[in-house]
Design a protein around this motif. Sequence first.
Motif, mmCIF file in Angstrom:
data_model
loop_
_atom_site.group_PDB
_atom_site.id
_atom_site.type_symbol
_atom_site.label_atom_id
_atom_site.label_comp_id
_atom_site.label_asym_id
_atom_site.label_seq_id
_atom_site.Cartn_x
_atom_site.Cartn_y
_atom_site.Cartn_z
ATOM 1 N N HIS A 36 38.504 39.845 37.428
ATOM 2 C CA HIS A 36 37.385 39.642 36.506
ATOM 3 C C HIS A 36 37.893 38.826 35.319
ATOM 4 C CE1 HIS A 36 35.668 43.619 38.267
ATOM 5 N NE2 HIS A 36 35.313 42.574 38.994
ATOM 6 N N PRO A 37 37.489 37.577 35.196
ATOM 7 C CA PRO A 37 38.137 36.669 34.249
ATOM 8 C C PRO A 37 37.978 37.049 32.790
ATOM 9 C CG PRO A 37 36.171 35.673 35.217
ATOM 10 C CD PRO A 37 36.454 36.906 36.003
ATOM 11 N N GLY A 38 36.886 37.750 32.439
ATOM 12 C CA GLY A 38 36.710 38.154 31.055
ATOM 13 C C GLY A 38 37.659 39.252 30.622
ATOM 14 N N GLU A 39 38.376 39.848 31.558
ATOM 15 C CA GLU A 39 39.313 40.930 31.252
ATOM 16 C C GLU A 39 40.690 40.338 30.960
ATOM 17 O OE1 GLU A 39 38.792 43.514 34.628
ATOM 18 O OE2 GLU A 39 36.644 43.699 34.229
ATOM 19 N N THR A 40 40.777 39.648 29.823
ATOM 20 C CA THR A 40 41.996 38.900 29.500
ATOM 21 C C THR A 40 43.188 39.804 29.226
ATOM 22 O OG1 THR A 40 41.309 38.775 27.176
ATOM 23 C CG2 THR A 40 40.726 36.914 28.600
ATOM 24 N N MET A 41 42.934 41.091 28.957
ATOM 25 C CA MET A 41 44.061 42.000 28.790
ATOM 26 C C MET A 41 44.931 42.054 30.046
ATOM 27 S SD MET A 41 40.949 43.454 29.306
ATOM 28 C CE MET A 41 40.451 44.038 27.718
ATOM 29 N N ALA A 42 44.346 41.732 31.199
ATOM 30 C CA ALA A 42 45.137 41.691 32.427
ATOM 31 C C ALA A 42 46.193 40.593 32.363
ATOM 32 C CB ALA A 42 44.231 41.487 33.639
ATOM 33 N N SER A 43 45.849 39.459 31.773
ATOM 34 C CA SER A 43 46.833 38.375 31.651
ATOM 35 C C SER A 43 47.930 38.725 30.653
ATOM 36 C CB SER A 43 46.134 37.083 31.229
ATOM 37 O OG SER A 43 45.408 36.521 32.306
ATOM 38 N N TRP A 44 47.567 39.388 29.557
ATOM 39 C CA TRP A 44 48.601 39.816 28.607
ATOM 40 C C TRP A 44 49.526 40.847 29.251
ATOM 41 C CZ3 TRP A 44 49.418 36.798 24.716
ATOM 42 C CH2 TRP A 44 48.366 36.091 24.139
ATOM 43 N N TRP A 45 48.957 41.727 30.071
ATOM 44 C CA TRP A 45 49.769 42.692 30.813
ATOM 45 C C TRP A 45 50.721 41.946 31.760
ATOM 46 C CZ3 TRP A 45 51.229 44.061 35.613
ATOM 47 C CH2 TRP A 45 51.668 45.369 35.847
ATOM 48 N N MET A 46 50.188 40.948 32.473
ATOM 49 C CA MET A 46 51.012 40.163 33.395
ATOM 50 C C MET A 46 52.156 39.464 32.664
ATOM 51 S SD MET A 46 50.253 40.212 36.619
ATOM 52 C CE MET A 46 48.976 40.921 37.657
ATOM 53 N N GLU A 47 51.890 38.984 31.476
ATOM 54 C CA GLU A 47 52.951 38.343 30.705
ATOM 55 C C GLU A 47 54.088 39.332 30.438
ATOM 56 O OE1 GLU A 47 52.998 37.011 26.207
ATOM 57 O OE2 GLU A 47 52.089 35.424 27.432
ATOM 58 N N HIS A 73 33.606 33.103 32.158
ATOM 59 C CA HIS A 73 32.828 34.128 32.843
ATOM 60 C C HIS A 73 33.338 35.521 32.483
ATOM 61 C CE1 HIS A 73 31.317 31.465 36.438
ATOM 62 N NE2 HIS A 73 30.889 31.045 35.262
ATOM 63 N N LEU A 74 32.484 36.495 32.716
ATOM 64 C CA LEU A 74 32.877 37.891 32.586
ATOM 65 C C LEU A 74 33.508 38.419 33.873
ATOM 66 C CD1 LEU A 74 32.830 40.642 31.036
ATOM 67 C CD2 LEU A 74 30.655 41.078 32.198
ATOM 68 N N ARG A 75 32.788 38.285 35.016
ATOM 69 C CA ARG A 75 33.234 38.929 36.255
ATOM 70 C C ARG A 75 33.291 38.004 37.462
ATOM 71 N NH1 ARG A 75 33.257 44.513 36.070
ATOM 72 N NH2 ARG A 75 32.794 44.876 38.261
ATOM 73 N N ALA A 76 32.620 36.880 37.452
ATOM 74 C CA ALA A 76 32.422 36.090 38.667
ATOM 75 C C ALA A 76 33.345 34.874 38.743
ATOM 76 C CB ALA A 76 30.970 35.639 38.760
ATOM 77 N N ASN A 77 33.513 34.384 39.983
ATOM 78 C CA ASN A 77 34.191 33.105 40.184
ATOM 79 C C ASN A 77 33.166 31.980 40.105
ATOM 80 O OD1 ASN A 77 32.844 33.188 42.637
ATOM 81 N ND2 ASN A 77 34.678 32.970 43.907
ATOM 82 N N ALA A 78 33.560 30.772 40.492
ATOM 83 C CA ALA A 78 32.655 29.626 40.356
ATOM 84 C C ALA A 78 31.454 29.711 41.286
ATOM 85 C CB ALA A 78 33.426 28.329 40.620
#
Length: 394
Positions: free
Chosen positions: A180-191, A229-234
């Motif tokens: 879900h792209p709007g959940e940017t905390m996932a990317s910070w976690w991945m970092e 986006h919040l949840r969807a892909n293209a």
Amino acid sequence: MTATGFPAPSGIAVDSRFDGGNGDLVAIGTAGGRTVVDLAIRTDAGCSFRQWFDVRLSGIAGRPVTVRLLNAGSCTYPKGFDGYRPVVSTDRSRWTRVPGRYDGGVLSLDLDLDADQVELAYFAPYDLSAHADLVARAGSRPGVRRIRLGSTVDGRPLDALAMGTFDGSRPVCWIIGRQHPGETMASWWMEGALDRLTDAADPVAAGLRAAADLVVVPNMNPDGSFRGHLRANAAGANLNREWAAPTLARSPEVAVVRAAMLQTGVAFCLDVHGDEALPHNFIAGFEGIPDLRPGQLDLLARYRGRLDEVSPDFQTRIGYPAARPQTGDLSMCTNWVANTFGALAMTLEQPFKDCVEAPDADEGWSPAGCRRLARACLDVLAAMAPTLKTGYAR
């Protein structure tokens, strides 16, 4: 001609047509001595999801400004705005919280800043440039292979990082994030996770890499991330409802990851997300899958319990209700992986709000918190890895 200095901005401008941006200008007016900027959150392409916002305001120095998100009440998770504080930054490095006022329909906040520009977002953004830097940095370290699993709907590469031999001698652990792209905390976690996993001086990372093969997909949905986006892909697909039968036309991101999992087998899978409403970090499991194997739920309980012990940011009291037996939705990653491979599979949820267990008055749940939680998750995985066994699809 006589020089008179650089021209001052004539008024406030609003921009959101950048990587990850979302928030359209509706009107600018005045009320009670303040400039009022009214915005509307755009809907994800091809579907009805909306909640993520990320906008830049210019020309605000010395002006009292009130920003109003007019359609907050009609967003996908309106309860997510109860008790919520947006994040702002003037340097895109440190993101701090400002008070929000939600009346059930409109989310409002006040800005009184000396800076000319400020960015306002739902959570600290993590754009595709930051993602590319992370993948390049981690992928350049010894023992790490950078892999292009396939293409997204918009033709972007789907990046993965692999560590290990994959010769069948060790458990295979998958970690994916940001379906879900709007959940940017996932990317910070991945970092936080990748910086630790690829640190040659870290004894926990060294032990984990000696005990298991690892595949990390830091961003499952780069198209949605770029589009704001919040949840969807293209294509308008919610990727975490595509795992039962993904297609290359609608959900190629899931299709290629699923195909790779079927090739490597899976002993462990952690799917990293964010939750709009609950101010806690928690894990959702696979209790309702139809093909539950002996010992699977014991592994889930061990991981949750140990993470609760080692991380002050995590808790096990509050989360999603466990699905009843035989009712698990196999279109979701955690359920599909657990059911297909008999593996330990989990969904990690992090808050958009502050974390009740580790509150921070200035930043709320933050990039630093995400990175810290990632390190704790790896502590637990490293301890459990020698007992995990790779399963293959029946």
